[in-house]
Design a protein around this motif. Sequence first.
Motif, mmCIF file in Angstrom:
data_model
loop_
_atom_site.group_PDB
_atom_site.id
_atom_site.type_symbol
_atom_site.label_atom_id
_atom_site.label_comp_id
_atom_site.label_asym_id
_atom_site.label_seq_id
_atom_site.Cartn_x
_atom_site.Cartn_y
_atom_site.Cartn_z
ATOM 1 N N THR A 8 -0.627 -53.960 -12.204
ATOM 2 C CA THR A 8 0.528 -52.872 -11.724
ATOM 3 C C THR A 8 -0.089 -51.718 -11.446
ATOM 4 O O THR A 8 0.550 -51.129 -10.843
ATOM 5 N N VAL A 9 -1.329 -51.461 -11.515
ATOM 6 C CA VAL A 9 -2.015 -49.831 -11.411
ATOM 7 C C VAL A 9 -2.675 -49.801 -10.186
ATOM 8 O O VAL A 9 -3.436 -50.899 -9.710
ATOM 9 N N HIS A 10 -2.748 -48.623 -9.510
ATOM 10 C CA HIS A 10 -3.126 -48.464 -8.195
ATOM 11 C C HIS A 10 -3.676 -47.037 -8.227
ATOM 12 O O HIS A 10 -3.164 -46.255 -9.122
ATOM 13 N N SER A 11 -4.653 -46.594 -7.275
ATOM 14 C CA SER A 11 -5.100 -45.385 -7.334
ATOM 15 C C SER A 11 -3.728 -44.421 -6.716
ATOM 16 O O SER A 11 -3.157 -44.740 -5.967
ATOM 17 N N VAL A 12 -4.293 -42.934 -6.842
ATOM 18 C CA VAL A 12 -2.997 -42.095 -6.835
ATOM 19 C C VAL A 12 -3.131 -41.692 -5.152
ATOM 20 O O VAL A 12 -4.012 -40.573 -4.841
ATOM 21 N N GLU A 13 -2.511 -42.460 -4.454
ATOM 22 C CA GLU A 13 -2.785 -42.205 -2.907
ATOM 23 C C GLU A 13 -1.270 -42.482 -2.342
ATOM 24 O O GLU A 13 -0.382 -43.306 -2.771
ATOM 25 N N ALA A 14 -0.945 -41.629 -1.299
ATOM 26 C CA ALA A 14 0.401 -41.960 -0.670
ATOM 27 C C ALA A 14 0.579 -43.231 -0.111
ATOM 28 O O ALA A 14 1.482 -44.060 -0.125
ATOM 29 N N ALA A 15 -0.413 -43.937 0.592
ATOM 30 C CA ALA A 15 -0.451 -45.446 0.986
ATOM 31 C C ALA A 15 -0.186 -46.034 -0.328
ATOM 32 O O ALA A 15 0.694 -47.214 0.049
ATOM 33 N N ALA A 16 -0.547 -46.024 -1.261
ATOM 34 C CA ALA A 16 -0.227 -46.868 -2.659
ATOM 35 C C ALA A 16 1.279 -46.645 -3.059
ATOM 36 O O ALA A 16 1.777 -47.811 -3.409
ATOM 37 N N VAL A 17 1.689 -45.576 -2.839
ATOM 38 C CA VAL A 17 3.115 -45.305 -3.154
ATOM 39 C C VAL A 17 3.954 -45.843 -2.240
ATOM 40 O O VAL A 17 4.893 -46.818 -2.441
ATOM 41 N N MET A 18 3.800 -45.974 -0.811
ATOM 42 C CA MET A 18 4.459 -46.518 0.173
ATOM 43 C C MET A 18 4.523 -47.838 -0.066
ATOM 44 O O MET A 18 5.319 -48.550 0.477
ATOM 45 N N THR A 34 7.421 -32.174 -17.288
ATOM 46 C CA THR A 34 7.319 -30.820 -17.584
ATOM 47 C C THR A 34 7.195 -29.803 -16.446
ATOM 48 O O THR A 34 6.453 -30.403 -15.413
ATOM 49 N N HIS A 35 7.402 -28.675 -16.666
ATOM 50 C CA HIS A 35 7.423 -27.594 -15.742
ATOM 51 C C HIS A 35 5.896 -26.789 -15.994
ATOM 52 O O HIS A 35 5.777 -26.720 -17.167
ATOM 53 N N GLY A 36 5.525 -26.183 -15.033
ATOM 54 C CA GLY A 36 4.451 -25.050 -15.288
ATOM 55 C C GLY A 36 3.137 -25.678 -15.307
ATOM 56 O O GLY A 36 2.291 -24.675 -15.668
ATOM 57 N N GLU A 37 2.890 -26.813 -14.903
ATOM 58 C CA GLU A 37 1.487 -27.320 -14.980
ATOM 59 C C GLU A 37 0.971 -27.690 -13.753
ATOM 60 O O GLU A 37 1.169 -28.470 -12.943
ATOM 61 N N ASP A 38 -0.173 -26.748 -13.238
ATOM 62 C CA ASP A 38 -0.695 -26.579 -11.922
ATOM 63 C C ASP A 38 -1.387 -28.074 -11.733
ATOM 64 O O ASP A 38 -1.415 -28.338 -10.558
ATOM 65 N N THR A 39 -1.973 -28.699 -12.565
ATOM 66 C CA THR A 39 -2.551 -30.035 -12.434
ATOM 67 C C THR A 39 -1.430 -30.837 -11.838
ATOM 68 O O THR A 39 -2.048 -31.729 -10.738
ATOM 69 N N GLU A 46 -1.462 -32.744 -2.917
ATOM 70 C CA GLU A 46 -2.563 -33.896 -2.460
ATOM 71 C C GLU A 46 -1.711 -35.013 -1.845
ATOM 72 O O GLU A 46 -1.702 -35.120 -0.558
ATOM 73 N N LEU A 47 -0.576 -35.372 -2.484
ATOM 74 C CA LEU A 47 0.342 -36.471 -1.988
ATOM 75 C C LEU A 47 0.940 -35.936 -0.619
ATOM 76 O O LEU A 47 1.357 -36.590 0.244
ATOM 77 N N PHE A 48 1.594 -34.825 -0.663
ATOM 78 C CA PHE A 48 2.133 -34.049 0.506
ATOM 79 C C PHE A 48 1.431 -34.418 1.597
ATOM 80 O O PHE A 48 1.638 -34.568 2.676
ATOM 81 N N ARG A 49 -0.047 -33.623 1.517
ATOM 82 C CA ARG A 49 -0.872 -33.787 2.654
ATOM 83 C C ARG A 49 -1.043 -35.214 3.144
ATOM 84 O O ARG A 49 -0.897 -35.484 4.542
ATOM 85 N N GLN A 50 -1.159 -35.864 2.242
ATOM 86 C CA GLN A 50 -1.608 -37.559 2.825
ATOM 87 C C GLN A 50 -0.003 -37.935 3.517
ATOM 88 O O GLN A 50 -0.292 -38.582 4.517
ATOM 89 N N SER A 98 2.483 -19.607 -9.478
ATOM 90 C CA SER A 98 1.816 -20.798 -9.729
ATOM 91 C C SER A 98 0.639 -20.776 -8.641
ATOM 92 O O SER A 98 0.877 -20.569 -7.250
ATOM 93 N N ALA A 99 -0.837 -20.876 -8.919
ATOM 94 C CA ALA A 99 -1.897 -21.049 -7.832
ATOM 95 C C ALA A 99 -1.589 -22.212 -7.143
ATOM 96 O O ALA A 99 -2.093 -22.134 -5.817
ATOM 97 N N ALA A 100 -0.925 -23.361 -7.642
ATOM 98 C CA ALA A 100 -0.944 -24.553 -6.806
ATOM 99 C C ALA A 100 0.293 -24.616 -5.684
ATOM 100 O O ALA A 100 0.161 -24.683 -4.407
ATOM 101 N N ASN A 101 1.295 -23.652 -6.179
ATOM 102 C CA ASN A 101 2.253 -23.281 -5.078
ATOM 103 C C ASN A 101 1.756 -22.343 -4.059
ATOM 104 O O ASN A 101 2.279 -22.394 -2.862
ATOM 105 N N ARG A 102 0.866 -21.229 -4.479
ATOM 106 C CA ARG A 102 0.145 -20.411 -3.451
ATOM 107 C C ARG A 102 -0.425 -21.327 -2.582
ATOM 108 O O ARG A 102 -0.427 -21.018 -1.237
ATOM 109 N N GLU A 103 -1.137 -22.236 -3.181
ATOM 110 C CA GLU A 103 -2.135 -23.097 -2.124
ATOM 111 C C GLU A 103 -1.370 -23.895 -1.138
ATOM 112 O O GLU A 103 -1.610 -24.132 0.022
ATOM 113 N N LEU A 104 0.024 -24.641 -1.796
ATOM 114 C CA LEU A 104 0.679 -25.216 -0.897
ATOM 115 C C LEU A 104 1.168 -24.432 0.433
ATOM 116 O O LEU A 104 1.180 -24.868 1.516
#
Length: 400
Positions: A8-18, A34-39, A46-50, A98-104
């Motif tokens: 049931t497991v696939h790599s974390v990619e937009a194509a795998a989700v679709m 959970t909130h507040g975790e930049d990971t 990454e998924l949004f870019r894809q 958040s550094a991740a939100n800034r990068e987005l």
Amino acid sequence: MATDIKDTVHSVEAAAVMRLLPARPRLLALGEPTHGEDTLLDLRNELFRQLVEQEGYRTIAIESDCMMGMVVDDHVTSGAGSLDEVMEHGFSHGWGSSAANRELVRWMRAFNEGRPASERLRFAGFDGPLEIICAASPRQALTALHDYLASRVDADLLPCTAERLDRLLGTDDRWTDPAAMMDPAQSVGQSTDAAELRLLADDLVALLDAEMPHLLATTSRDHWDRARLYGRTATGLLRYHHWMADTSPARLTRLVGLRDQMMAHNLLAVAARGPALVHAHNSHLQREKSTMRMGGMQLEWWSAGALVSAELGEEYAFVATTLGTIRHQGVDTPPPDTVEGLLYALPETRCVVDARRLATALADTRPAPRVSPWFGYAPLDPAHLAESDGIVFVKDVPQR
């Protein structure tokens, strides 16, 4: 059984989700436990870019103040304001740090540079102007709606003047008093002024709808959409404040439900514009009822995801995120008899899981619910596996 899970497991990619979905959804909702975790936010980015590059998505909507989100949207679409200003004034709940939100935001602005308007990325906050301890004054939304109409329709059609609105609204601090969250007597939501404001807000929204042909002919679609956002926010806030002053046992249940209802209305407006990635806590995006303890009571209500899913059907998809450890918050290796424990035993550090196939594979196993030692992390409920379209599993969330 391990082989069944591995299948049931696939790599974390937009194509795998679709591939888990019958068709490209108009709203693809990615939850977080959970909130507040930049990971987790880095993974979202990454998924949004894809999705942008491979699937034609052009909007991201996050669990942040819908009014403040316009500051971010203006920046990424036209370059308005500096990045520092946008991070300070464009996010609620502290998300701007958040550094991740800034990068987005940085990446979205860079992507849009030089592109025609039809190809630019858009940003939306879809939460109401609400915090855990208080709700905003309806002033900003209500006056913005009035200003939009006053500059475009006959003055005789307006239900009130700007001065009358200002007088009824009074000072903002009487609306935002934190004491009102737990003490209804401290709320102004059922005052005579508030009751009159609810009627006026309803009349302003009705006028907006009645004048739609003229307004669309004389203003841009973006301005019209924002006016509708002002109307939804003003009426939603006034309704929320009204029920903050309620003294019935259903008060808190009604309030958390109203928040998700405001979220749902904003998400449907985002969906009308085109396909979007939605990011928020799992509890706001899941199809089943959400639950929490607040004020010594167990609350249950329909989430924004449940409401939107009922409206959009297969055009709404929900992918929950769950994880193995957040050791800096005391969340250690999950027990092996939980869903998280079974996934933790796999070699992948992160993966996309076919939730319905996993539910079938575990039907005879009946995984135990995981108990979190930290209130800020909500484990996956194994009873609702099949109600998700997929799961993103992150093995370890390090401190950043």
